[in-house]
Structure formats: structure tokens, C-alpha cells
Write a protein that holds these residues in place. Structure first.
Motif, PDB file in Angstrom:
ATOM      1  N   ALA A   2       0.832  -1.207   0.000  1.00  0.00           N
ATOM      2  CA  ALA A   2       0.000   0.000   0.000  1.00  0.00           C
ATOM      3  C   ALA A   2       0.866   1.256   0.000  1.00  0.00           C
ATOM      4  O   ALA A   2       0.578   2.229  -0.710  1.00  0.00           O
ATOM      5  N   ALA A   3       1.941   1.232   0.781  1.00  0.00           N
ATOM      6  CA  ALA A   3       2.825   2.398   0.849  1.00  0.00           C
ATOM      7  C   ALA A   3       3.536   2.634  -0.483  1.00  0.00           C
ATOM      8  O   ALA A   3       3.589   3.766  -0.981  1.00  0.00           O
ATOM      9  N   PHE A   4       4.080   1.580  -1.072  1.00  0.00           N
ATOM     10  CA  PHE A   4       4.771   1.726  -2.355  1.00  0.00           C
ATOM     11  C   PHE A   4       3.819   2.235  -3.437  1.00  0.00           C
ATOM     12  O   PHE A   4       4.180   3.092  -4.244  1.00  0.00           O
ATOM     13  N   GLU A   5       2.605   1.695  -3.457  1.00  0.00           N
ATOM     14  CA  GLU A   5       1.643   2.090  -4.485  1.00  0.00           C
ATOM     15  C   GLU A   5       1.201   3.540  -4.321  1.00  0.00           C
ATOM     16  O   GLU A   5       1.011   4.252  -5.308  1.00  0.00           O
ATOM     17  N   GLU A   6       1.047   3.987  -3.085  1.00  0.00           N
ATOM     18  CA  GLU A   6       0.567   5.348  -2.841  1.00  0.00           C
ATOM     19  C   GLU A   6       1.679   6.390  -2.899  1.00  0.00           C
ATOM     20  O   GLU A   6       1.476   7.504  -3.395  1.00  0.00           O
ATOM     21  N   LEU A   7       2.864   6.032  -2.394  1.00  0.00           N
ATOM     22  CA  LEU A   7       3.935   7.012  -2.232  1.00  0.00           C
ATOM     23  C   LEU A   7       5.066   6.865  -3.236  1.00  0.00           C
ATOM     24  O   LEU A   7       5.870   7.785  -3.403  1.00  0.00           O
ATOM     25  N   GLU A  63      18.416  -5.846 -10.272  1.00  0.00           N
ATOM     26  CA  GLU A  63      17.565  -6.955  -9.847  1.00  0.00           C
ATOM     27  C   GLU A  63      16.109  -6.696 -10.224  1.00  0.00           C
ATOM     28  O   GLU A  63      15.402  -7.592 -10.690  1.00  0.00           O
ATOM     29  N   MET A  64      15.663  -5.448 -10.034  1.00  0.00           N
ATOM     30  CA  MET A  64      14.293  -5.110 -10.418  1.00  0.00           C
ATOM     31  C   MET A  64      14.130  -5.164 -11.936  1.00  0.00           C
ATOM     32  O   MET A  64      13.081  -5.557 -12.447  1.00  0.00           O
ATOM     33  N   ARG A  65      15.183  -4.791 -12.651  1.00  0.00           N
ATOM     34  CA  ARG A  65      15.148  -4.860 -14.117  1.00  0.00           C
ATOM     35  C   ARG A  65      15.002  -6.306 -14.577  1.00  0.00           C
ATOM     36  O   ARG A  65      14.254  -6.599 -15.512  1.00  0.00           O
ATOM     37  N   ARG A  66      15.686  -7.220 -13.890  1.00  0.00           N
ATOM     38  CA  ARG A  66      15.581  -8.641 -14.229  1.00  0.00           C
ATOM     39  C   ARG A  66      14.154  -9.146 -14.002  1.00  0.00           C
ATOM     40  O   ARG A  66      13.585  -9.843 -14.852  1.00  0.00           O
ATOM     41  N   LEU A  67      13.568  -8.778 -12.864  1.00  0.00           N
ATOM     42  CA  LEU A  67      12.200  -9.204 -12.573  1.00  0.00           C
ATOM     43  C   LEU A  67      11.207  -8.597 -13.565  1.00  0.00           C
ATOM     44  O   LEU A  67      10.264  -9.258 -14.009  1.00  0.00           O
ATOM     45  N   TRP A  68      11.428  -7.335 -13.913  1.00  0.00           N
ATOM     46  CA  TRP A  68      10.538  -6.669 -14.861  1.00  0.00           C
ATOM     47  C   TRP A  68      10.599  -7.360 -16.221  1.00  0.00           C
ATOM     48  O   TRP A  68       9.577  -7.561 -16.879  1.00  0.00           O
ATOM     49  N   ARG A  69      11.799  -7.736 -16.640  1.00  0.00           N
ATOM     50  CA  ARG A  69      11.948  -8.444 -17.912  1.00  0.00           C
ATOM     51  C   ARG A  69      11.264  -9.803 -17.864  1.00  0.00           C
ATOM     52  O   ARG A  69      10.691 -10.256 -18.859  1.00  0.00           O
ATOM     53  N   LEU A  92       1.446  -1.285  -8.525  1.00  0.00           N
ATOM     54  CA  LEU A  92       2.767  -1.767  -8.121  1.00  0.00           C
ATOM     55  C   LEU A  92       3.669  -1.969  -9.335  1.00  0.00           C
ATOM     56  O   LEU A  92       4.880  -1.721  -9.271  1.00  0.00           O
ATOM     57  N   MET A  93       3.099  -2.392 -10.458  1.00  0.00           N
ATOM     58  CA  MET A  93       3.889  -2.562 -11.675  1.00  0.00           C
ATOM     59  C   MET A  93       4.456  -1.233 -12.157  1.00  0.00           C
ATOM     60  O   MET A  93       5.567  -1.174 -12.687  1.00  0.00           O
ATOM     61  N   THR A  94       3.709  -0.160 -11.960  1.00  0.00           N
ATOM     62  CA  THR A  94       4.191   1.168 -12.340  1.00  0.00           C
ATOM     63  C   THR A  94       5.422   1.535 -11.516  1.00  0.00           C
ATOM     64  O   THR A  94       6.421   2.038 -12.046  1.00  0.00           O
ATOM     65  N   VAL A  95       5.360   1.249 -10.214  1.00  0.00           N
ATOM     66  CA  VAL A  95       6.506   1.512  -9.339  1.00  0.00           C
ATOM     67  C   VAL A  95       7.682   0.623  -9.737  1.00  0.00           C
ATOM     68  O   VAL A  95       8.831   1.075  -9.814  1.00  0.00           O
ATOM     69  N   LEU A  96       7.396  -0.640 -10.011  1.00  0.00           N
ATOM     70  CA  LEU A  96       8.443  -1.586 -10.400  1.00  0.00           C
ATOM     71  C   LEU A  96       9.115  -1.156 -11.698  1.00  0.00           C
ATOM     72  O   LEU A  96      10.343  -1.221 -11.828  1.00  0.00           O
ATOM     73  N   ASN A  97       8.323  -0.694 -12.645  1.00  0.00           N
ATOM     74  CA  ASN A  97       8.870  -0.232 -13.922  1.00  0.00           C
ATOM     75  C   ASN A  97       9.832   0.930 -13.711  1.00  0.00           C
ATOM     76  O   ASN A  97      10.925   0.974 -14.292  1.00  0.00           O
ATOM     77  N   HIS A  98       9.455   1.871 -12.862  1.00  0.00           N
ATOM     78  CA  HIS A  98      10.327   3.012 -12.571  1.00  0.00           C
ATOM     79  C   HIS A  98      11.598   2.557 -11.852  1.00  0.00           C
ATOM     80  O   HIS A  98      12.700   3.025 -12.157  1.00  0.00           O
ATOM     81  N   GLN A  99      11.443   1.642 -10.904  1.00  0.00           N
ATOM     82  CA  GLN A  99      12.586   1.179 -10.128  1.00  0.00           C
ATOM     83  C   GLN A  99      13.556   0.374 -10.983  1.00  0.00           C
ATOM     84  O   GLN A  99      14.766   0.362 -10.730  1.00  0.00           O
ATOM     85  N   ALA A 100      13.036  -0.275 -12.014  1.00  0.00           N
ATOM     86  CA  ALA A 100      13.866  -1.111 -12.885  1.00  0.00           C
ATOM     87  C   ALA A 100      14.891  -0.293 -13.666  1.00  0.00           C
ATOM     88  O   ALA A 100      15.892  -0.836 -14.140  1.00  0.00           O
ATOM     89  N   VAL A 101      14.661   1.006 -13.783  1.00  0.00           N
ATOM     90  CA  VAL A 101      15.594   1.860 -14.524  1.00  0.00           C
ATOM     91  C   VAL A 101      16.968   1.869 -13.859  1.00  0.00           C
ATOM     92  O   VAL A 101      18.000   1.822 -14.532  1.00  0.00           O
ATOM     93  N   ALA A 102      16.978   1.883 -12.518  1.00  0.00           N
ATOM     94  CA  ALA A 102      18.248   2.021 -11.799  1.00  0.00           C
ATOM     95  C   ALA A 102      18.689   0.776 -11.048  1.00  0.00           C
ATOM     96  O   ALA A 102      19.822   0.698 -10.588  1.00  0.00           O
TER      97      ALA A 102
END
Length: 201
Positions: free
Chosen positions: A28-33, A124-130, A111-121
Motif C-alpha cells: 500500500a505504501a509503495f503504491e501510494e507514495l 535486480e528489479m530490471r531482471r524481474l521486470w523483464r 505496483l507494476m508502475t513503481v516496479l517499472n520506474h525502479q527497474a531503470v536504476a
């Protein structure tokens, strides 16, 4: 001995419940903030636990986010499960996987929107996003290729390109569903018609 096992099971259930509560609060925190503005203090505040309790279950904010990202990945893998369905019934397979994939996207869009942004830098998140994005395209392309070889479909384009088309339609329709501009059923029917036309049906 029996009483000891009962106590242990109660403890395990309590642990699992607290772990789940922390994940729910973190999500909830990640999605909102967003990722950057979410802190361990915010997660523990929402979960109603101490910072020390957080560290019993997770080593860091990064770890709890990674667990949530893995849950999203696993949800998409389940969405493409063809158990209990005739794999050669192309119309039925497409309708089901379009629906389950769209539902998974709608459920996890924030949450996918947050994950997509986090995958840029974050590698590990980039691997999961792929994995989330690429696995669906790969499975779709493989399925279309198999059905084309069997003579059941006549794809109008390369199967990999069709897989990317399907992913693009899904990503476009999910925000419309979330915004209330269309329904899952309406979106599924439209995508299904497009898919069948692209497969020569």
C-alpha cells in the motif's frame, strides 16, 4: 509432545500472519507514495508494528519490495497456466489467457508502475521486470508457432511480433479498466477479436 507441536503451529501461523501484514502495508505504501518516498517507518506505521519487528522478517526496504515484485511475477506465471484446458483449442486458450493476463495486470497495475520506474536504476528489479514482460511474450510466441506448425492458425505476422502486440494491448487496456472507462469483459472481447483476426480466424 502433541501440545508442543500445537504451540509451534500457533507460532508459525502468527509469524505468517505478521509477515503478510507487513507485505500488505508495504505494498500500500509503495503504491501510494512510490519507492523513494516509502520508508520502513511508514511501513511499520501502517502495519502497526515496531521497527524491530520489521527486521525480524525483512532485512531492508529493498528486500520487502523484491518480495512484492516476485509475487507479481508469480501472479503472471499463474495467469498463463493452461491446466484443465485443451491446448489445441485455440479460441478457448486465447480467450482464457487474455482474460487472466488482463486481470493480473489490473490487480497489480499500481505496483507494476513503481516496479517499472525502479527497474531503470536497479538491476535486480530490471531482471524481474523483464521476466514479467518477456515471459508472457515468449510463451505467446511459442504457442502461436506450435499452432501454426500444426496448421490450426495462419499468423499474419511473426509470432514474436504478435506476442508483443498482445502485451501492448494488455498494457493499454488495463489502465482503462482501472479508470472505469471499460470493463474487463469488454476489453477481453475486443482483444480476442483482434487476436483471432491476426491468426486467420
Amino acid at each position: 509432545m502433541t501440545q508442543g507441536w500445537a504451540i509451534r503451529e500457533d507460532h508459525d501461523r502468527a509469524d505468517a500472519q505478521r509477515h503478510g501484514e507487513l507485505l500488505t502495508a508495504a505494498r500500500a505504501a509503495f503504491e501510494e507514495l512510490g519507492y523513494g518516498a516509502t520508508t520502513i517507518a511508514e511501513i511499520t506505521r501502517r502495519a502497526g508494528v515496531s521497527r524491530a519487528t520489521f527486521y525480524v522478517y525483512f532485512a531492508s526496504k529493498e528486500q520487502v519490495f523484491a518480495v512484492l515484485a516476485e509475487q507479481v511475477r508469480d501472479r503472471f506465471l499463474r495467469a498463463q497456466d493452461l491446466s484443465g484446458i485443451d491446448r489445441d483449442a485455440v479460441d478457448e486458450v486465447l480467450h482464457r489467457t487474455i482474460a487472466t493476463t488482463l486481470e493480473a495486470t489490473v490487480e497489480n497495475l499500481a505496483l507494476m508502475t513503481v516496479l517499472n520506474h525502479q527497474a531503470v536504476a536497479d538491476e535486480e528489479m530490471r531482471r524481474l521486470w523483464r521476466e514479467i514482460q518477456g515471459e508472457a511474450v515468449h510463451r505467446t510466441a511459442t504457442y502461436v508457432s506450435q499452432q501454426a506448425r500444426a496448421g490450426r492458425v495462419e499468423p499474419v505476422a511473426d509470432p514474436e511480433a504478435l506476442g508483443m502486440m498482445g502485451a501492448g494491448m494488455n498494457d493499454r487496456y488495463a489502465p482503462l479498466v482501472v479508470a472505469g472507462e471499460t470493463t474487463v469483459d469488454e476489453a477481453v472481447e475486443e482483444m480476442h477479436r483482434i487476436w483471432m483476426a491476426c491468426l486467420g480466424h
